[in-house]
Design a protein around this motif. Structure first.
Motif, PDB file in Angstrom:
ATOM      1  N   SER A 121       0.761  -1.218   0.167  1.00  0.00           N
ATOM      2  CA  SER A 121      -0.015  -0.044  -0.028  1.00  0.00           C
ATOM      3  C   SER A 121       0.793   1.099   0.163  1.00  0.00           C
ATOM      4  N   ASP A 122       1.978   1.189   0.764  1.00  0.00           N
ATOM      5  CA  ASP A 122       3.109   2.291   0.905  1.00  0.00           C
ATOM      6  C   ASP A 122       3.563   2.617  -0.486  1.00  0.00           C
ATOM      7  N   LEU A 123       3.746   1.704  -1.094  1.00  0.00           N
ATOM      8  CA  LEU A 123       4.528   1.736  -2.635  1.00  0.00           C
ATOM      9  C   LEU A 123       3.631   2.335  -3.678  1.00  0.00           C
ATOM     10  N   CYS A 124       2.287   1.788  -3.540  1.00  0.00           N
ATOM     11  CA  CYS A 124       1.468   2.614  -4.405  1.00  0.00           C
ATOM     12  C   CYS A 124       1.176   3.861  -4.124  1.00  0.00           C
ATOM     13  N   THR A 125       1.071   4.167  -2.809  1.00  0.00           N
ATOM     14  CA  THR A 125       0.757   5.694  -2.457  1.00  0.00           C
ATOM     15  C   THR A 125       1.962   6.516  -2.865  1.00  0.00           C
ATOM     16  N   ILE A 126       3.332   6.050  -2.610  1.00  0.00           N
ATOM     17  CA  ILE A 126       4.442   6.955  -3.074  1.00  0.00           C
ATOM     18  C   ILE A 126       4.503   7.231  -4.596  1.00  0.00           C
ATOM     19  N   LEU A 127       4.327   5.982  -5.193  1.00  0.00           N
ATOM     20  CA  LEU A 127       4.368   6.176  -6.544  1.00  0.00           C
ATOM     21  C   LEU A 127       3.290   7.168  -7.105  1.00  0.00           C
ATOM     22  N   ARG A 128       2.103   7.120  -6.583  1.00  0.00           N
ATOM     23  CA  ARG A 128       1.125   8.041  -7.035  1.00  0.00           C
ATOM     24  C   ARG A 128       1.374   9.649  -6.723  1.00  0.00           C
ATOM     25  N   LYS A 129       1.632   9.628  -5.645  1.00  0.00           N
ATOM     26  CA  LYS A 129       1.953  11.174  -4.950  1.00  0.00           C
ATOM     27  C   LYS A 129       3.285  11.634  -5.674  1.00  0.00           C
ATOM     28  N   LYS A 130       4.374  11.017  -5.712  1.00  0.00           N
ATOM     29  CA  LYS A 130       5.663  11.363  -6.229  1.00  0.00           C
ATOM     30  C   LYS A 130       5.906  11.269  -7.925  1.00  0.00           C
ATOM     31  N   VAL A 131       5.391  10.492  -8.478  1.00  0.00           N
ATOM     32  CA  VAL A 131       5.443  10.454  -9.742  1.00  0.00           C
ATOM     33  C   VAL A 131       4.313  10.237 -10.857  1.00  0.00           C
ATOM     34  N   GLY A 132       3.057  10.074 -10.009  1.00  0.00           N
ATOM     35  CA  GLY A 132       2.145  10.228 -10.692  1.00  0.00           C
ATOM     36  C   GLY A 132       1.573   8.958 -11.289  1.00  0.00           C
ATOM     37  N   ILE A 133       2.138   7.986 -10.870  1.00  0.00           N
ATOM     38  CA  ILE A 133       1.756   6.362 -11.474  1.00  0.00           C
ATOM     39  C   ILE A 133       0.722   5.822 -10.564  1.00  0.00           C
ATOM     40  N   GLU A 134      -0.332   5.603 -11.119  1.00  0.00           N
ATOM     41  CA  GLU A 134      -1.434   4.824 -10.697  1.00  0.00           C
ATOM     42  C   GLU A 134      -1.170   3.322 -10.669  1.00  0.00           C
ATOM     43  N   LEU A 135      -0.757   2.729  -9.596  1.00  0.00           N
ATOM     44  CA  LEU A 135      -0.218   1.261  -9.457  1.00  0.00           C
ATOM     45  C   LEU A 135      -1.546   0.586  -8.519  1.00  0.00           C
ATOM     46  N   ASP A 136      -2.070  -0.489  -9.274  1.00  0.00           N
ATOM     47  CA  ASP A 136      -3.026  -1.107  -8.531  1.00  0.00           C
ATOM     48  C   ASP A 136      -2.225  -2.203  -7.384  1.00  0.00           C
ATOM     49  N   PRO A 137      -2.645  -2.021  -6.279  1.00  0.00           N
ATOM     50  CA  PRO A 137      -1.857  -3.153  -5.427  1.00  0.00           C
ATOM     51  C   PRO A 137      -1.682  -4.583  -6.166  1.00  0.00           C
ATOM     52  N   LYS A 138      -2.845  -5.019  -6.750  1.00  0.00           N
ATOM     53  CA  LYS A 138      -2.623  -6.380  -7.355  1.00  0.00           C
ATOM     54  C   LYS A 138      -1.767  -6.488  -8.194  1.00  0.00           C
ATOM     55  N   ASP A 139      -0.876  -5.236  -8.940  1.00  0.00           N
ATOM     56  CA  ASP A 139      -0.106  -5.541  -9.698  1.00  0.00           C
ATOM     57  C   ASP A 139       1.299  -5.878  -9.197  1.00  0.00           C
ATOM     58  N   VAL A 140       1.315  -5.944  -7.706  1.00  0.00           N
ATOM     59  CA  VAL A 140       2.405  -6.179  -6.896  1.00  0.00           C
ATOM     60  C   VAL A 140       2.186  -7.711  -6.414  1.00  0.00           C
ATOM     61  N   LEU A 141       3.074  -8.568  -6.982  1.00  0.00           N
ATOM     62  CA  LEU A 141       2.391  -9.920  -6.800  1.00  0.00           C
ATOM     63  C   LEU A 141       3.294 -10.271  -5.066  1.00  0.00           C
ATOM     64  N   ALA A 142       4.133  -9.640  -4.833  1.00  0.00           N
ATOM     65  CA  ALA A 142       5.112  -9.852  -3.669  1.00  0.00           C
ATOM     66  C   ALA A 142       5.997  -8.811  -3.433  1.00  0.00           C
ATOM     67  N   ILE A 143       6.061  -8.287  -2.121  1.00  0.00           N
ATOM     68  CA  ILE A 143       7.087  -7.339  -1.660  1.00  0.00           C
ATOM     69  C   ILE A 143       7.407  -7.855  -0.086  1.00  0.00           C
ATOM     70  N   HIS A 144       8.584  -7.702   0.192  1.00  0.00           N
ATOM     71  CA  HIS A 144       9.324  -7.916   1.305  1.00  0.00           C
ATOM     72  C   HIS A 144      10.506  -7.276   1.664  1.00  0.00           C
ATOM     73  N   ARG A 145      10.825  -7.315   2.878  1.00  0.00           N
ATOM     74  CA  ARG A 145      12.326  -6.824   3.385  1.00  0.00           C
ATOM     75  C   ARG A 145      13.441  -7.911   3.138  1.00  0.00           C
ATOM     76  N   LEU A 146      14.653  -7.592   2.865  1.00  0.00           N
ATOM     77  CA  LEU A 146      15.654  -8.569   2.883  1.00  0.00           C
ATOM     78  C   LEU A 146      16.294  -8.531   4.275  1.00  0.00           C
ATOM     79  N   PRO A 147      17.019  -9.817   4.676  1.00  0.00           N
ATOM     80  CA  PRO A 147      18.020  -9.312   5.612  1.00  0.00           C
ATOM     81  C   PRO A 147      19.055  -8.466   5.582  1.00  0.00           C
ATOM     82  N   ASN A 148      19.118  -7.462   6.694  1.00  0.00           N
ATOM     83  CA  ASN A 148      20.270  -6.493   6.447  1.00  0.00           C
ATOM     84  C   ASN A 148      21.585  -7.092   6.163  1.00  0.00           C
ATOM     85  N   GLY A 149      22.107  -8.119   6.823  1.00  0.00           N
ATOM     86  CA  GLY A 149      23.456  -8.569   7.017  1.00  0.00           C
ATOM     87  C   GLY A 149      24.226  -7.710   7.624  1.00  0.00           C
TER      88      GLY A 149
END
Length: 351
Positions: A232-260
């Motif tokens: 949800s945060d990615l879709c909001t940032i892209l819409r506000k910053k660069v005007g890309i309307e991104l449906d959350p369904k277009d994102v199959l998976a999103i997660h953080r990696l171990p920092n190491g």
């Protein structure tokens, strides 16, 4: 001269006759002086008188005619007789001479015998010594020659056996060496084929890995919040910053990696439904307002990341980048080259 009387003449003849007999019977005094040490005791003790009877001068006829002259002649005869007796007593008889000569001969024989015996013994010893030395030397030489021949034959036989064994072992080793060389060539050929196959497999695996990530974007510097919703945060940032309307369904998976070992926010990986959506989003990565929220990169494999890093460090390369699953580099002549993980810069760049 006065005439001699018949009695005086007769006395002189008698005296001469005795003197002649005495001289014939008297032995040579040199015999007595030969060796007095070996002479009998009777001879040693005998004193030989060297005095000769003195002859009276013949009296003249006038002296004989007197009675005193006849007396003198008689006295002289007596003296001569006494002297002859002394000489006779002093003379060595035949047996004494024989005994003396025998003794001298025996002594000479003994001395000669001893000398000859000594000389003979010396010669015999010398001869025996030389003979024995010669015989011993010859015998020792023969014995040594015999032993040397035996040892030489034994050594020759041993050397021959060792040589045969060594030759057999060498032949066996040669066969093994040939066999091992054949096997080694086969192993090298197999290894070469394996290397080729493993390289191809590694390239294929890296390609498949990269292909599986072609719709992914890696986000760096995205601040973490508690109970965050990355899609949800990615879709909001892209819409506000660069005007890309991104449906959350277009994102199959999103997660953080171990920092190491890295500090700061953990990276975020987002997988989109299609490469078109991924390209539409990543094209905006240079937007300055969007960079305030995060930075976007292609999600490349570790091997491709390592290859890009090595290309950028090479002095012959000006720049290197990733595009559409492939890696490109620009050399100093502004010539673009395509690289794979097993390619070498020296093979691609000729200077």
């Amino acid at each position: 001269m006065s005439a001699e009387t018949p009695s005086t003449k007769k006395a002189e003849e008698k005296n001469d006759k005795r003197t002649q007999e005495t001289s014939q019977k008297a032995p040579d005094r040199r015999l007595v002086q030969l060796n007095l040490h070996s002479a009998p005791a009777a001879v040693k003790n005998t004193i030989v008188s060297e005095k000769q009877p003195q002859k009276k001068q013949r009296s003249s006829s006038s002296d004989i005619e007197t009675p005193s002259g006849a007396l003198d002649v008689f006295n002289d005869l007596n003296k001569i007789q006494l002297s002859l007796q002394e000489i006779q007593q002093a003379m060595v008889n035949k047996n004494d001479v024989k005994e003396l000569v025998t003794s001298i001969i025996a002594e000479v024989k003994s001395e000669l015998k001893n000398e000859l015996k000594q000389e003979i013994l010396t010669e015999v010893k010398q001869t025996m010594k030389e003979t024995l030395e010669s015989e011993i030397t010859e015998k020792v030489e023969k014995t040594l020659d015999k032993k040397i021949d035996i040892k030489a034959k034994d050594l020759e036989y041993t050397v021959k056996e060792v040589a045969d064994g060594v030759n057999l072992e060498l032949e066996t080793l040669r066969e093994k060496f040939v066999q091992q060389n054949r096997e080694l060539r086969e192993l090298k050929e197999n290894l070469k084929q394996c290397q080729i196959m493993s390289g191809e497999a590694l390239q294929l695996a890296n390609h498949n890995h990269q292909y599986s990530q072609k719709n992914n974007i890696k986000f760096m510097g995205w601040k973490e919040t508690k109970d965050e919703d990355l899609r949800s945060d990615l879709c909001t940032i892209l819409r506000k910053k660069v005007g890309i309307e991104l449906d959350p369904k277009d994102v199959l998976a999103i997660h953080r990696l171990p920092n190491g070992k890295l500090s700061g926010p953990r990276p975020v990986i987002a997988k989109f439904t299609s490469n078109e959506i991924k390209v539409k989003v990543i094209k905006k990565r240079s937007n300055e307002d969007l960079k305030k929220s995060f930075l976007m990169y292609d999600h490349i494999t570790p091997r491709n990341a390592k290859l890009i890093r090595e290309l950028k460090e090479d002095p012959r390369i000006l720049s290197a980048w990733f595009y559409n699953g492939k890696i490109f580099a620009l050399d100093k002549d502004n010539i673009r080259h395509k690289f794979d993980i097993l390619d070498s810069v020296s093979d691609k760049v000729k200077h």
